[in-house]
Scaffold this motif. Structure first.
Motif, mmCIF file in Angstrom:
data_model
loop_
_atom_site.group_PDB
_atom_site.id
_atom_site.type_symbol
_atom_site.label_atom_id
_atom_site.label_comp_id
_atom_site.label_asym_id
_atom_site.label_seq_id
_atom_site.Cartn_x
_atom_site.Cartn_y
_atom_site.Cartn_z
ATOM 1 N N ARG A 149 2.750 1.389 -3.301
ATOM 2 C CA ARG A 149 1.360 1.655 -4.784
ATOM 3 C C ARG A 149 1.336 3.396 -4.561
ATOM 4 O O ARG A 149 1.486 3.756 -5.498
ATOM 5 C CB ARG A 149 0.820 0.730 -4.410
ATOM 6 C CG ARG A 149 0.623 -0.767 -4.572
ATOM 7 C CD ARG A 149 -0.677 -1.022 -5.027
ATOM 8 N NE ARG A 149 -1.573 -0.450 -3.692
ATOM 9 C CZ ARG A 149 -2.940 -2.022 -3.252
ATOM 10 N NH1 ARG A 149 -2.998 -2.787 -4.212
ATOM 11 N NH2 ARG A 149 -3.015 -2.078 -1.919
ATOM 12 N N ASN A 150 1.052 4.105 -3.358
ATOM 13 C CA ASN A 150 0.744 4.900 -2.977
ATOM 14 C C ASN A 150 2.252 5.804 -4.027
ATOM 15 O O ASN A 150 2.041 7.694 -4.030
ATOM 16 C CB ASN A 150 -0.009 5.347 -2.013
ATOM 17 C CG ASN A 150 -1.027 4.560 -1.377
ATOM 18 O OD1 ASN A 150 -1.979 4.635 -2.140
ATOM 19 N ND2 ASN A 150 -0.927 5.084 0.141
ATOM 20 N N LYS A 163 0.395 -1.095 0.526
ATOM 21 C CA LYS A 163 -0.111 -0.292 0.258
ATOM 22 C C LYS A 163 0.948 1.475 -0.051
ATOM 23 O O LYS A 163 0.416 2.306 -0.863
ATOM 24 C CB LYS A 163 -0.400 0.103 1.383
ATOM 25 C CG LYS A 163 -2.021 1.438 1.463
ATOM 26 C CD LYS A 163 -2.703 1.211 2.818
ATOM 27 C CE LYS A 163 -3.906 2.047 2.474
ATOM 28 N NZ LYS A 163 -4.157 2.185 4.029
ATOM 29 N N SER A 218 0.443 -5.939 -13.940
ATOM 30 C CA SER A 218 -0.421 -4.989 -12.463
ATOM 31 C C SER A 218 -0.991 -6.676 -11.449
ATOM 32 O O SER A 218 -0.673 -6.250 -10.745
ATOM 33 C CB SER A 218 -1.839 -5.191 -13.081
ATOM 34 O OG SER A 218 -2.547 -6.636 -13.835
ATOM 35 N N ARG A 230 0.937 2.694 -8.517
ATOM 36 C CA ARG A 230 0.596 1.651 -9.393
ATOM 37 C C ARG A 230 -0.380 1.614 -8.568
ATOM 38 O O ARG A 230 -0.104 0.386 -7.792
ATOM 39 C CB ARG A 230 1.513 1.084 -9.043
ATOM 40 C CG ARG A 230 3.470 1.433 -9.360
ATOM 41 C CD ARG A 230 2.991 1.695 -11.102
ATOM 42 N NE ARG A 230 2.408 0.447 -11.356
ATOM 43 C CZ ARG A 230 3.595 -0.349 -11.852
ATOM 44 N NH1 ARG A 230 5.211 -0.519 -11.487
ATOM 45 N NH2 ARG A 230 3.349 -2.009 -12.368
ATOM 46 N N SER A 231 -1.723 1.863 -8.128
ATOM 47 C CA SER A 231 -2.649 1.489 -7.444
ATOM 48 C C SER A 231 -3.463 0.301 -8.023
ATOM 49 O O SER A 231 -3.927 -0.892 -7.034
ATOM 50 C CB SER A 231 -3.573 2.230 -7.226
ATOM 51 O OG SER A 231 -4.769 3.007 -8.569
ATOM 52 N N GLU A 232 -3.154 -0.125 -8.869
ATOM 53 C CA GLU A 232 -3.256 -1.493 -10.052
ATOM 54 C C GLU A 232 -2.204 -2.477 -8.880
ATOM 55 O O GLU A 232 -3.060 -3.555 -9.753
ATOM 56 C CB GLU A 232 -3.543 -1.603 -11.533
ATOM 57 C CG GLU A 232 -2.144 -1.213 -12.031
ATOM 58 C CD GLU A 232 -1.640 -0.529 -12.061
ATOM 59 O OE1 GLU A 232 0.222 -0.670 -12.144
ATOM 60 O OE2 GLU A 232 -1.487 0.673 -11.568
ATOM 61 N N CYS A 277 7.517 -3.261 -6.460
ATOM 62 C CA CYS A 277 6.315 -2.001 -6.776
ATOM 63 C C CYS A 277 7.382 -0.899 -8.387
ATOM 64 O O CYS A 277 6.899 -0.604 -9.410
ATOM 65 C CB CYS A 277 6.594 -0.819 -6.033
ATOM 66 S SG CYS A 277 5.014 -1.547 -4.523
#
Length: 462
Positions: free
Chosen positions: A342-343, A339, A386, A347-349, A380
Motif C-alpha cells: 500500500r505504501n 502495509k 478499495s 493505495r492507503s485505502e 495492491c
C-alpha cells in the motif's frame, strides 16, 4: 557542500598561509591557537577534519586528539609536528591520529592528505549508512509469526546466537544448515544468526550456489591467481576471503560441484582456503551458514553430494517451516505485506475483506511466504476499488468452507483450515457468535455446531 577543517596552530603566519591555501581549494577553515579554543570550536562546529600542532601554548596536541578520540571515531585527525621521527609517528597514531605531517609543512602535501582523509570519511559514512540499513532489515525480530512452529524455530535460533556470543575466542562456531522449502525465508534465518550475533559488524556475504557457472564456482568461492586459467587476467579475491571475520551464507549448497565440495570441506575442517592456481593456503575466520531446499541425504545416496561434507554441515540444523504448517501466521503476514505494498503504490485505502482473508487461509501456499507476498503485491496493483475480494487475489487452489475436498500435498487437513477460519472470525469480533457467523457466510447454529466440533468456546475470545 564544502568540508570544514579546524586548524589548531599557534604560529600565526603558518596558520594564515594554510587557511588561505585551503580556502582556495574549496575548504572552509577555522583557526584556533590554543587547546581551549580548539576544544570549544570542535564542540560547536563538529568539523570534518582537524589539523593539530603538537606543541601549543596551553598544552600538548596529543591531549586534544585523545579527548576527541574518546568520543568520536569518525572525525579525521592529523598531527603536525616539528620533530619528525618514528617515535613521534608511533605516539601520534597511538593517540588516535589518522596521519601526521612534519614541519616545515608543504601546502600541497596538506591539501593532498586532507583530500584523501575527507574522501575516506565520506566512504566510511556511506558504509555505516548501508550497514545500519542492512541491520534494520535483518535480525530475529524480522521473522514474523507467533505459531508454535515459528516460536520453536526462533527459540532454536536464539540458542545458537547465545552459544556464539558466549564462546571464547574469535574462532567461528560450527556450520549451520538451514532446511526448508523454497520461499520459506531461509535467508531471514541466516541474517538473524549474523546480525544478532557477535559478528554483526563484520561482512555478511550471500551467494546462491545454483546461480554460479559451473566452471567459475571455485574461482568465485576461493579466488584465483592471475594467469591461473584463460580468463584470469587479474588476481581475484574469493567470497570466503571477502567474508573473513564475518559470515558466508551459501544458499542452495546442494548445487555445488563435487570438486568444490571437497575444497569447501577443507575450508571448514582446517580453516584454510587455496585460490585457484595458488600454491599456498590462506587462513580464514568465517562462520559458514548453508541452506538447501533439496534432500541432501538423497543426493548423498546417488553420489551427488559428499557424505563427509553432509555430516560436517549437519552439525546444527534449523528448519524453516512451510506456510501451510503455520496457518495462524497467514493473516499477520498478509497484513504486513499489505502495509508494505500500500505504501509502495499509494493505495492507503485498500483493505482485505473477510472473504479474502478466508480465501488466504484456505489456500495451500505451495510457494510459501514468497507466494503470499507476491499475491498481496498483485492485489495492491490491480484491485480497482478499495476492498480486496477473493478474485483480486488470483488464487488457484482455494478450499471453501464446507467443501469435502482435502488439500493434497500441503500437509494440512480441511478441519485445521476450518478451525483457523473460525478462530480468526471470533477474534475479530471478540467472541460475538452472530457477527462471526455473518462474516463467514454461515448461520449462527451452523457456526455453533462447528465450534463444538473443534472444542471452541466464545468466552475464549471475549
Amino acid at each position: 557542500m564544502r568540508s570544514l577543517v579546524l586548524l589548531v596552530e599557534d604560529e600565526a603566519l603558518l596558520a594564515r598561509n594554510v587557511k588561505t591555501y585551503l580556502e582556495r581549494r574549496e575548504y572552509e577553515v577555522v583557526v584556533a591557537g590554543t587547546l581551549r579554543s580548539a576544544a570549544k570550536a570542535y564542540e560547536e562546529l563538529q568539523p570534518d577534519a582537524i589539523l593539530i600542532d603538537q606543541n601549543l601554548p596551553d598544552g600538548v596536541g596529543m591531549d586534544l586528539i585523545k579527548t576527541i578520540r574518546s568520543s568520536d571515531r569518525a572525525i579525521k585527525l592529523v598531527m603536525i609536528t616539528a620533530h619528525g621521527s618514528v617515535e613521534t609517528a608511533v605516539e601520534a597514531m597511538k593517540s588516535g591520529a589518522d596521519d601526521y605531517l612534519t614541519k616545515p609543512v608543504g601546502l600541497d602535501e596538506i591539501a593532498l592528505l586532507l583530500e584523501k582523509l575527507v574522501e575516506q570519511s565520506k566512504l566510511e559514512s556511506s558504509l555505516s549508512y548501508f550497514r545500519t540499513k542492512e541491520e534494520r532489515r535483518s535480525g530475529l525480530d524480522r521473522i514474523v509469526g507467533d505459531s508454535p512452529a515459528i516460536r520453536d524455530m526462533k527459540t532454536r535460533i536464539g540458542m545458537v546466537i547465545n552459544a556464539d556470543s558466549g564462546a571464547s575466542g574469535a574462532q567461528p562456531g560450527p556450520p549451520v544448515l538451514i532446511l526448508g522449502e523454497t520461499g520459506t525465508g531461509k535467508e531471514l534465518i541466516a541474517r538473524a544468526l549474523h546480525f544478532d550475533g557477535p559478528r554483526r559488524k563484520a561482512p555478511f556475504i550471500e551467494v546462491n550456489c545454483a546461480a554460479l557457472p559451473e566452471h567459475l564456482v571455485e574461482s568465485e568461492l576461493f579466488g584465483h591467481e592471475k594467469g591461473s586459467f584463460t580468463d584470469a587476467r587479474e588476481k581475484k579475491v574469493g567470497l570466503f576471503q571477502a567474508a573473513d571475520a564475518g559470515t558466508l551464507f551459501l544458499d542452495e549448497v546442494g548445487e555445488l560441484t563435487l570438486q568444490a565440495q571437497a575444497k569447501l570441506l577443507k575450508a571448514i575442517e582446517d580453516g584454510v582456503i587455496r585460490p585457484v592456481g595458488g600454491v599456498r593456503d590462506r587462513r580464514i575466520n568465517v562462520r559458514l551458514i548453508a541452506a538447501t531446499n533439496a534432500s541432501l541425504e538423497d543426493k548423498v545416496r546417488v553420489n551427488e553430494f559428499r557424505s563427509d561434507l553432509y555430516y560436517r554441515l549437519n552439525t546444527i540444523t534449523i528448519t524453516s517451516p512451510p506456510l501451510r504448517s503455520r496457518a495462524s501466521d497467514i493473516l499477520s503476514l498478509a497484513g504486513l505485506f499489505l502495509k508494505e505494498w500500500r505504501n509502495r503504490y499509494g493505495r492507503s485505502e485498500l483493505t482485505l475483506t473477510p472473504a479474502a482473508e478466508a480465501a488466504l487461509l484456505a489456500h495451500s501456499w505451495p510457494g510459501n511466504v514468497r507466494e503470499l507476498r507476491n499475491v498481496i503485491q498483485q492485489a495492491c496493483m490491480l484491485t480497482a476499488g478499495s476492498r480486496i475480494e477473493p478474485p483480486d487475489l488470483s488464487l488457484r487452489e482455494v478450499v471453501a468452507i464446507g467443501s469435502k475436498e482435502r488439500p493434497e500435498a500441503n500437509g494440512a487437513t480441511l478441519g485445521n483450515v476450518e478451525r483457523e477460519l473460525i478462530v480468526t472470525a471470533l477474534r475479530k469480533v471478540h467472541g460475538n457468535v452472530t457477527l462471526a457467523a455473518k462474516s463467514l457466510g454461515v448461520s449462527r447454529d451452523t457456526l455453533r455446531y462447528r465450534m463444538d466440533k473443534h472444542a471452541l468456546r466464545r468466552e475464549e475470545f471475549v
